[in-house]
Design a protein around this motif. Structure first.
Motif, PDB file in Angstrom:
ATOM      1  N   ARG A   1      45.626  32.704  41.860  1.00 19.78           N
ATOM      2  CA  ARG A   1      44.743  33.832  42.151  1.00 19.78           C
ATOM      3  C   ARG A   1      43.704  34.008  41.039  1.00 19.78           C
ATOM      4  N   TYR A   2      43.872  33.300  39.942  1.00 24.33           N
ATOM      5  CA  TYR A   2      42.935  33.321  38.822  1.00 24.33           C
ATOM      6  C   TYR A   2      42.668  34.716  38.270  1.00 24.33           C
ATOM      7  N   THR A   3      43.761  35.432  38.007  1.00 28.66           N
ATOM      8  CA  THR A   3      43.624  36.632  37.179  1.00 28.66           C
ATOM      9  C   THR A   3      43.475  36.227  35.723  1.00 28.66           C
ATOM     10  N   SER A   4      43.693  34.959  35.442  1.00 27.12           N
ATOM     11  CA  SER A   4      43.393  34.376  34.137  1.00 27.12           C
ATOM     12  C   SER A   4      43.161  32.891  34.342  1.00 27.12           C
ATOM     13  N   TYR A   5      42.544  32.263  33.347  1.00 23.33           N
ATOM     14  CA  TYR A   5      42.521  30.811  33.255  1.00 23.33           C
ATOM     15  C   TYR A   5      42.631  30.461  31.778  1.00 23.33           C
ATOM     16  N   PRO A   6      43.555  29.561  31.426  1.00 20.46           N
ATOM     17  CA  PRO A   6      44.583  28.965  32.272  1.00 20.46           C
ATOM     18  C   PRO A   6      45.536  30.019  32.835  1.00 20.46           C
TER      19      PRO A   6
ATOM     20  N   ALA B   1      31.952  50.439  57.172  1.00 20.90           N
ATOM     21  CA  ALA B   1      32.266  51.815  56.766  1.00 20.90           C
ATOM     22  C   ALA B   1      31.591  52.185  55.443  1.00 20.90           C
ATOM     23  N   GLY B   2      30.804  51.265  54.891  1.00 20.07           N
ATOM     24  CA  GLY B   2      30.041  51.587  53.687  1.00 20.07           C
ATOM     25  C   GLY B   2      30.604  51.052  52.395  1.00 20.07           C
ATOM     26  N   TYR B   3      31.667  50.265  52.459  1.00 16.75           N
ATOM     27  CA  TYR B   3      32.255  49.714  51.245  1.00 16.75           C
ATOM     28  C   TYR B   3      31.517  48.452  50.801  1.00 16.75           C
ATOM     29  N   VAL B   4      31.428  48.269  49.504  1.00 18.70           N
ATOM     30  CA  VAL B   4      30.869  47.054  48.922  1.00 18.70           C
ATOM     31  C   VAL B   4      31.998  46.049  48.774  1.00 18.70           C
ATOM     32  N   TYR B   5      31.785  44.829  49.249  1.00 17.58           N
ATOM     33  CA  TYR B   5      32.787  43.771  49.090  1.00 17.58           C
ATOM     34  C   TYR B   5      32.656  43.221  47.675  1.00 17.58           C
ATOM     35  N   ILE B   6      33.611  43.543  46.827  1.00 17.49           N
ATOM     36  CA  ILE B   6      33.554  43.134  45.429  1.00 17.49           C
ATOM     37  C   ILE B   6      33.864  41.661  45.290  1.00 17.49           C
ATOM     38  N   GLY B   7      34.828  41.181  46.056  1.00 16.72           N
ATOM     39  CA  GLY B   7      35.220  39.787  45.987  1.00 16.72           C
ATOM     40  C   GLY B   7      36.693  39.619  46.258  1.00 16.72           C
ATOM     41  N   MET B   8      37.067  38.611  46.943  1.00 15.91           N
ATOM     42  CA  MET B   8      38.407  38.178  47.263  1.00 15.91           C
ATOM     43  C   MET B   8      39.293  39.280  47.817  1.00 15.91           C
ATOM     44  N   ASP B   9      39.647  40.271  47.010  1.00 15.20           N
ATOM     45  CA  ASP B   9      40.627  41.259  47.463  1.00 15.20           C
ATOM     46  C   ASP B   9      40.265  42.698  47.099  1.00 15.20           C
ATOM     47  N   HIS B  10      39.033  42.961  46.720  1.00 10.19           N
ATOM     48  CA  HIS B  10      38.648  44.307  46.297  1.00 10.19           C
ATOM     49  C   HIS B  10      37.395  44.802  47.021  1.00 10.19           C
ATOM     50  N   PHE B  11      37.418  46.093  47.360  1.00  6.15           N
ATOM     51  CA  PHE B  11      36.278  46.785  47.964  1.00  6.15           C
ATOM     52  C   PHE B  11      36.094  48.107  47.217  1.00  6.15           C
ATOM     53  N   ALA B  12      34.866  48.607  47.189  1.00  2.79           N
ATOM     54  CA  ALA B  12      34.609  49.887  46.530  1.00  2.79           C
ATOM     55  C   ALA B  12      33.406  50.559  47.169  1.00  2.79           C
ATOM     56  N   LEU B  13      33.409  51.892  47.144  1.00  2.00           N
ATOM     57  CA  LEU B  13      32.239  52.629  47.587  1.00  2.00           C
ATOM     58  C   LEU B  13      31.073  52.365  46.640  1.00  2.00           C
TER      59      LEU B  13
ATOM     60  N   PHE C   1      44.336  40.466  34.295  1.00  2.00           N
ATOM     61  CA  PHE C   1      45.657  40.363  34.912  1.00  2.00           C
ATOM     62  C   PHE C   1      45.924  41.457  35.941  1.00  2.00           C
ATOM     63  N   GLN C   2      45.107  42.497  35.981  1.00  2.00           N
ATOM     64  CA  GLN C   2      45.245  43.533  37.009  1.00  2.00           C
ATOM     65  C   GLN C   2      44.268  43.331  38.168  1.00  2.00           C
ATOM     66  N   GLY C   3      43.476  42.269  38.122  1.00  2.00           N
ATOM     67  CA  GLY C   3      42.496  42.026  39.175  1.00  2.00           C
ATOM     68  C   GLY C   3      41.083  42.232  38.650  1.00  2.00           C
ATOM     69  N   TYR C   4      40.166  42.670  39.526  1.00  2.00           N
ATOM     70  CA  TYR C   4      38.781  42.880  39.107  1.00  2.00           C
ATOM     71  C   TYR C   4      38.681  44.096  38.188  1.00  2.00           C
ATOM     72  N   SER C   5      37.804  43.988  37.187  1.00  2.00           N
ATOM     73  CA  SER C   5      37.713  45.012  36.152  1.00  2.00           C
ATOM     74  C   SER C   5      36.268  45.233  35.752  1.00  2.00           C
ATOM     75  N   THR C   6      35.992  46.433  35.249  1.00  2.00           N
ATOM     76  CA  THR C   6      34.660  46.749  34.724  1.00  2.00           C
ATOM     77  C   THR C   6      34.573  46.487  33.227  1.00  2.00           C
TER      78      THR C   6
ATOM     79  N   ILE D   1      32.750  32.014  39.455  1.00  2.00           N
ATOM     80  CA  ILE D   1      32.991  31.775  40.879  1.00  2.00           C
ATOM     81  C   ILE D   1      33.731  32.953  41.502  1.00  2.00           C
ATOM     82  N   MET D   2      34.781  33.400  40.838  1.00  2.00           N
ATOM     83  CA  MET D   2      35.629  34.457  41.389  1.00  2.00           C
ATOM     84  C   MET D   2      34.937  35.817  41.415  1.00  2.00           C
ATOM     85  N   CYS D   3      34.057  36.068  40.453  1.00  2.00           N
ATOM     86  CA  CYS D   3      33.444  37.398  40.330  1.00  2.00           C
ATOM     87  C   CYS D   3      32.053  37.490  40.946  1.00  2.00           C
ATOM     88  N   GLN D   4      31.228  36.478  40.706  1.00  2.00           N
ATOM     89  CA  GLN D   4      29.859  36.527  41.219  1.00  2.00           C
ATOM     90  C   GLN D   4      29.618  35.575  42.388  1.00  2.00           C
ATOM     91  N   GLY D   5      30.522  34.602  42.583  1.00  2.00           N
ATOM     92  CA  GLY D   5      30.301  33.607  43.620  1.00  2.00           C
ATOM     93  C   GLY D   5      29.116  32.716  43.306  1.00  2.00           C
TER      94      GLY D   5
END
Length: 472
Positions: A30-35, A295-307, A325-330, A392-396
Motif C-alpha cells: 500500500r506504500y504507506t512507506s518505502y521501503p 457529492a462534492g468530495y475531492v478524490y485525494i488518491g487511492m483511498d481518501h476523499f475530502a471536502l 504510516f497512517q495514510g495520506y497526510s498534510t 505516484i501515490m500522492c500526485q499521480g
C-alpha cells in the motif's frame, strides 16, 4: 512542477478489460512507506534509533522542525473479523491502566533522546480502539504527552473512535483534551455485512455522534469505510454510500478489504465464498468514486476523499500532499515519533518499529531501553525511489527533471529498465509517458499501486508477495 489530476470518476469498470483485471489481481504494498515495513531488519535497534534522534537534535539550531506523534492503543472490547491491526481483545480496564504506565516510561525515553520540549504539529491516536481508554486514562495520556513535548498552536490532534464506545459526553471530554479531529470506524451500514464481520452498530448511532461532534466544533470528522467485505455487493454498498453522502463527513477513507487469513487469525472466521470477486470490488470502487465526487468530495488518491475546504484537499491542490504510516497526510517530510506496542515511526533517514507483543514491549521498558526491535536505515537508492513512489501515490505524476535536480541523477538512465517495464501499463491505458514525465491516467488510479510497484527495487528481486494485500 507537479500536475494535479482530475478525479477518475468518468472511468467505469466496463472500460477495464477482463484481461487487465486478471493481470492486476495480484498482491502488492500500500506504500504507506518505502521501503515497506516487511523490509525492516532486526539488526536495527534502540542504539540506531538513538543515533538518528541525536543527528536530528544536532542538525537543528534555533528554529526546531516540528514532529508528528503516533500513539498505539492496542485494546478492543470485541473482535471485528476483518481486522488486521495489532490488537488485544479484553474487557479488563486494568490492562489499559498498566499499559499507560509503560507508555509514560517510553515517552520519557523519547523525550530524553530528542531536544527538550520538541514541538509537535500533529498527534494521532490509533489502535486497536483508543476510546477503550477511560476518560481519566485519556486525560493521563494527554498530560504525559504535553509534559514531554510542546504542542504547536493549532496542532492537529486526531483520534480513532469506535462509535460503540462513546457518547456525546465522551466526545465533549475529547474536545476538552484538545482533540480537534475525529475518525469514526463505520466500514458498512448494511446490517447483513455487519453481522458477517461481527461489528453491529446502527447507522443512527453514527449520525447522532457526528451531529454531537459538529455541535462541539471539531474541525474535521473522518469516516472509515471498507469495500470487499463478505456479503457486500455493488448495490448494497451504494446504499451505504448514499447514507455517507447524507452524513457528509469532512473526510472519507475508503479501504479495500485485504483477506489474508494465513496472517491474521480473526479473518479465518470470514467465509471466503461470501467475499465479492475482483470485478465486483472494482465496480464498488468506481461507483464509490462517482458517488462521492458527485457529492462534492475531492478524490485525494487511492483511498481518501475530502471536502474541498478540508486541509487534506487544500494540501492536494497545493502539491503538499504526503503519505505516511497512517495514510495520506498534510505534514510534509515530518519526523514521526511512534509510541506503544508495534508502533512504527520515522526519524531522519530511518524507520523503526516497536516490539509487537506486550511482554516484549514491557520487558524493554523495564530495562530502561526503548522498545525498538527492528527498523531500517535508508540508502541513497531507497530515498530516491521513495520520492518517485510517493509522487505516484500522492500526485499521480512524476516530473523527471525535478527528480534529476533533487537527487543528482539522470532519470531516464537510472530508471531505464523501469521505464521499459511501464510499456505494458501504457498500452493498457494506465499511464502516459513522455520524455519529461510520467502521469497516471484516470483508469490507472484503479491500479496506482501496480504503477508504484514498478519502481520498487525490492519487489524486482523478491516476487513472494503473499504478505501483501491484493491491489484490487
Amino acid at each position: 512542477m507537479s500536475t494535479v489530476l482530475a478525479p477518475p470518476h468518468e472511468t467505469s469498470p466496463s472500460s477495464v478489460s477482463a484481461d487487465v483485471l486478471a493481470r492486476f489481481d495480484v498482491a502488492g504494498p500500500r506504500y504507506t512507506s518505502y521501503p515497506t515495513a516487511d523490509r525492516f531488519v532486526e539488526a536495527f535497534g534502540p542504539d540506531d534509533y538513538g543515533a538518528a534522534a541525536r543527528q536530528r537534535r544536532l542538525g537543528i539550531s534555533a528554529v526546531m522542525t516540528p514532529i508528528s506523534l503516533y500513539v498505539h492503543i492496542p485494546f478492543c472490547a470485541s473482535l471485528c473479523y476483518y481486522c488486521a491491526c495489532n490488537k488485544i481483545i479484553t474487557r479488563h480496564a486494568s490492562r489499559a491502566r498498566e499499559y499507560l504506565g509503560y507508555l509514560e516510561k517510553e515517552i520519557a525515553l523519547h523525550a530524553a533522546q530528542l531536544s527538550a520540549r520538541t514541538p509537535v504539529s500533529q498527534l494521532h491516536l490509533g489502535g486497536g480502539t483508543p476510546t477503550f481508554l477511560s476518560d481519566d486514562g485519556l486525560s493521563d495520556l494527554m498530560r504525559m504527552l504535553r509534559d514531554a513535548f510542546s504542542f504547536a498552536p493549532g496542532a492537529e490532534c486526531s483520534i480513532e473512535v469506535d462509535p460503540r464506545t462513546v457518547d456525546a459526553g465522551r466526545l465533549a471530554h475529547l474536545a476538552r483534551l484538545g482533540f480537534n479531529r475525529l475518525s469514526f470506524g463505520v466500514q458498512d451500514f448494511d446490517p447483513d455485512v455487519q453481522q458477517a464481520v461481527h461489528r453491529i452498530q446502527p447507522a443512527q448511532q453514527v449520525f447522532d455522534l457526528v451531529a454531537s461532534a459538529r455541535e462541539l466544533k471539531f474541525q474535521s470528522i473522518n469516516v472509515d469505510l471498507i469495500y470487499g467485505l463478505p456479503r457486500q455487493s455493488a448495490a448494497s454498498f451504494d446504499r451505504t454510500l448514499a447514507q455517507i453522502c447524507e452524513l457528509r463527513p469532512d473526510r472519507i477513507a475508503l479501504y479495500a478489504y485485504a483477506h489474508l487469513p494465513e496472517r491474521f487469525k480473526p479473518q479465518r472466521r470470514i467465509a471466503a465464498d461470501e467475499l465479492p470477486y475482483a470485478a465486483t470490488k472494482i465496480e464498488m470502487l468506481s461507483r464509490s468514486i462517482a458517488a462521492l465526487t458527485c457529492a462534492g468530495y475531492v478524490y485525494i488518491g487511492m483511498d481518501h476523499f475530502a471536502l474541498p475546504d478540508d486541509s487534506l484537499a487544500v494540501a492536494k491542490r497545493q502539491g503538499r500532499l504526503h503519505r505516511n504510516f497512517q495514510g495520506y497526510s498534510t505534514q510534509p517530510d515530518c519526523d514521526l515519533v511512534a509510541l506503544g506496542v508495534s508502533a512504527i515511526g520515522r526519524v531522519g533517514g530511518t524507520y523503526s518499529q516497536n516490539a509487537k507483543t506486550l511482554e516484549d514491549y514491557y520487558d524493554h521498558l523495564n530495562q530502561g531501553r526503548l522498545p525498538v526491535v527492528r527498523g531500517l536505515a535508508l540508502s541513497r537508492d531507497d530515498v530516491l525511489r521513495r520520492a518517485v513512489i510517493m509522487a505516484i501515490m500522492c500526485q499521480g505524476h512524476v516530473d523527471f527533471e525535478s527528480i534529476d535536480i533533487a537527487h543528482l541523477i539522470t532519470f531516464r538512465d537510472y530508471f531505464a529498465s523501469e521505464l521499459a517495464a511501464l510499456g505494458q501499463l501504457e498500452a493498457d491505458g494506465l499511464v502516459c509517458l513522455t520524455d519529461r514525465d510520467l502521469t497516471v491516467t484516470d483508469k490507472g488510479w484503479f491500479f496506482v499501486r501496480a504503477v508504484a510497484m514498478v519502481f520498487d527495487r525490492y519487489l524486482q528481486t523478491d516476487r513472494k508477495r503473499a504478505r501483501f494485500s491484493r491491489i484490487i
